[in-house]
Motif scaffolding. Structure first.
Motif, PDB file in Angstrom:
ATOM      1  N   ASN A 180       6.140  -0.669   9.027  1.00  0.00           N
ATOM      2  CA  ASN A 180       5.001  -1.416   9.568  1.00  0.00           C
ATOM      3  C   ASN A 180       3.694  -0.708   9.278  1.00  0.00           C
ATOM      4  N   LEU A 181       3.698   0.613   9.454  1.00  0.00           N
ATOM      5  CA  LEU A 181       2.492   1.390   9.210  1.00  0.00           C
ATOM      6  C   LEU A 181       2.132   1.372   7.730  1.00  0.00           C
ATOM      7  N   ARG A 182       3.131   1.509   6.872  1.00  0.00           N
ATOM      8  CA  ARG A 182       2.876   1.463   5.429  1.00  0.00           C
ATOM      9  C   ARG A 182       2.300   0.112   5.030  1.00  0.00           C
ATOM     10  N   ASP A 183       2.861  -0.958   5.594  1.00  0.00           N
ATOM     11  CA  ASP A 183       2.362  -2.298   5.263  1.00  0.00           C
ATOM     12  C   ASP A 183       0.939  -2.508   5.792  1.00  0.00           C
ATOM     13  N   TYR A 184       0.641  -1.909   6.930  1.00  0.00           N
ATOM     14  CA  TYR A 184      -0.726  -1.999   7.446  1.00  0.00           C
ATOM     15  C   TYR A 184      -1.704  -1.366   6.460  1.00  0.00           C
ATOM     16  N   LEU A 185      -1.394  -0.160   6.014  1.00  0.00           N
ATOM     17  CA  LEU A 185      -2.277   0.528   5.069  1.00  0.00           C
ATOM     18  C   LEU A 185      -2.350  -0.218   3.741  1.00  0.00           C
ATOM     19  N   SER A 186      -1.231  -0.822   3.319  1.00  0.00           N
ATOM     20  CA  SER A 186      -1.239  -1.628   2.091  1.00  0.00           C
ATOM     21  C   SER A 186      -2.134  -2.851   2.260  1.00  0.00           C
ATOM     22  N   TRP A 187      -2.115  -3.431   3.433  1.00  0.00           N
ATOM     23  CA  TRP A 187      -2.960  -4.596   3.729  1.00  0.00           C
ATOM     24  C   TRP A 187      -4.436  -4.222   3.651  1.00  0.00           C
ATOM     25  N   ARG A 188      -4.799  -3.065   4.237  1.00  0.00           N
ATOM     26  CA  ARG A 188      -6.192  -2.647   4.194  1.00  0.00           C
ATOM     27  C   ARG A 188      -6.630  -2.308   2.767  1.00  0.00           C
ATOM     28  N   GLN A 189      -5.702  -1.752   1.966  1.00  0.00           N
ATOM     29  CA  GLN A 189      -6.029  -1.452   0.577  1.00  0.00           C
ATOM     30  C   GLN A 189      -6.217  -2.739  -0.223  1.00  0.00           C
ATOM     31  N   ALA A 190      -5.351  -3.734   0.029  1.00  0.00           N
ATOM     32  CA  ALA A 190      -5.490  -5.030  -0.655  1.00  0.00           C
ATOM     33  C   ALA A 190      -6.814  -5.684  -0.273  1.00  0.00           C
ATOM     34  N   ASP A 191      -7.206  -5.565   0.978  1.00  0.00           N
ATOM     35  CA  ASP A 191      -8.488  -6.117   1.427  1.00  0.00           C
ATOM     36  C   ASP A 191      -9.649  -5.419   0.723  1.00  0.00           C
ATOM     37  N   CYS A 192      -9.529  -4.107   0.553  1.00  0.00           N
ATOM     38  CA  CYS A 192     -10.561  -3.332  -0.133  1.00  0.00           C
ATOM     39  C   CYS A 192     -10.722  -3.813  -1.575  1.00  0.00           C
ATOM     40  N   GLU A 193      -9.597  -4.003  -2.273  1.00  0.00           N
ATOM     41  CA  GLU A 193      -9.640  -4.450  -3.675  1.00  0.00           C
ATOM     42  C   GLU A 193     -10.206  -5.855  -3.773  1.00  0.00           C
ATOM     43  N   HIS A 194      -9.871  -6.705  -2.806  1.00  0.00           N
ATOM     44  CA  HIS A 194     -10.367  -8.091  -2.808  1.00  0.00           C
ATOM     45  C   HIS A 194     -11.892  -8.117  -2.676  1.00  0.00           C
ATOM     46  N   HIS A 195     -12.408  -7.356  -1.720  1.00  0.00           N
ATOM     47  CA  HIS A 195     -13.859  -7.325  -1.507  1.00  0.00           C
ATOM     48  C   HIS A 195     -14.577  -6.702  -2.695  1.00  0.00           C
ATOM     49  N   PHE A 196     -13.956  -5.726  -3.319  1.00  0.00           N
ATOM     50  CA  PHE A 196     -14.575  -5.081  -4.464  1.00  0.00           C
ATOM     51  C   PHE A 196     -14.722  -6.069  -5.626  1.00  0.00           C
ATOM     52  N   ARG A 197     -13.697  -6.924  -5.808  1.00  0.00           N
ATOM     53  CA  ARG A 197     -13.768  -7.935  -6.872  1.00  0.00           C
ATOM     54  C   ARG A 197     -14.853  -8.963  -6.574  1.00  0.00           C
ATOM     55  N   LEU A 198     -15.084  -9.252  -5.298  1.00  0.00           N
ATOM     56  CA  LEU A 198     -16.077 -10.242  -4.925  1.00  0.00           C
ATOM     57  C   LEU A 198     -17.490  -9.774  -5.212  1.00  0.00           C
ATOM     58  N   VAL A 199     -17.740  -8.472  -5.077  1.00  0.00           N
ATOM     59  CA  VAL A 199     -19.097  -7.968  -5.217  1.00  0.00           C
ATOM     60  C   VAL A 199     -19.401  -7.437  -6.612  1.00  0.00           C
ATOM     61  N   THR A 200     -18.411  -7.431  -7.492  1.00  0.00           N
ATOM     62  CA  THR A 200     -18.659  -6.919  -8.860  1.00  0.00           C
ATOM     63  C   THR A 200     -18.613  -8.054  -9.868  1.00  0.00           C
TER      64      THR A 200
END
Length: 200
Positions: A180-200
């Motif tokens: 569960n903890l690993r998936d939480y951190l994976s979720w936050r990393q996926a969110d980070c990559e998503h936002h980065f694609r939106l602003v670049t």
């Protein structure tokens, strides 16, 4: 009690300002203060029953405690303080410095993960800080982080004055397993990559 506190403002001020106007005023003020501190705020009084209204927010044992902070209205904050896009190295470094301050204060935090205007702090499953009370953990992390953000601002934004205090809200989430903890951190990393694609 709040009404008493408001009314005590004048006696407190007169006690400081009227020391050279005679002892009568001083004695009166000291008497008011003495009666206040020996009745209204005395421990183990008949008023202590109000503590029963507090909600039990003890976190379930044997779970990872995650406190996640988010900057409040940080899009506006970033614009008004001239943050570079898509990422401002100064702002990210300041966030990291503030997170380090939290980890130095609370030794049971084993991981801190940050992206953009948010940071997640993960406590050990066995942590007993603040008796595992969610409100205590969240408010302590939030206050330590936000005060550090203001305190270290000048180290990263020497040419940019802080125009107004930043705000951070927080939440507490429990994760019972490593997966569960690993998936939480994976979720936050996926969110980070998503936002980065939106602003670049």
């Amino acid at each position: 009690m709040f009404r008493q506190l408001i009314h005590l403002k004048a006696p407190l001020l007169s006690l400081i300002r009227c020391q050279d106007r005679g002892t009568k005023v001083e004695k009166y003020n000291l008497k008011v203060l003495a009666s206040f501190f020996t009745t209204s705020v005395m421990a183990k009084s008949k008023f202590e029953y109000v503590r029963n209204f507090e909600t039990d927010d003890t976190c379930l044992r044997n779970c990872y405690i995650v406190v996640r902070l988010d900057g409040r209205n940080f899009h506006k904050f970033a614009e008004q303080h001239g943050f570079a896009k898509p990422n401002d190295d100064r702002a990210l470094s300041l966030m990291t410095r503030s997170a380090r301050s939290v980890m130095e204060e609370l030794e049971d935090i084993i991981i801190a993960y940050g992206q953009s205007d948010e940071y997640s702090f993960i406590f050990t499953r066995s942590s007993n800080w603040f008796k595992r009370r969610a409100s205590k953990l969240m408010t302590h992390v939030a206050s330590q982080f936000s005060s550090s953000y203001v305190f270290y601002w000048k180290d990263y934004f020497a040419e940019q004055p802080l125009l107004y205090p930043p705000g951070f809200d927080g939440r507490v989430v429990l994760y019972p397993s490593n997966r569960n903890l690993r998936d939480y951190l994976s979720w936050r990393q996926a969110d980070c990559e998503h936002h980065f694609r939106l602003v670049t």
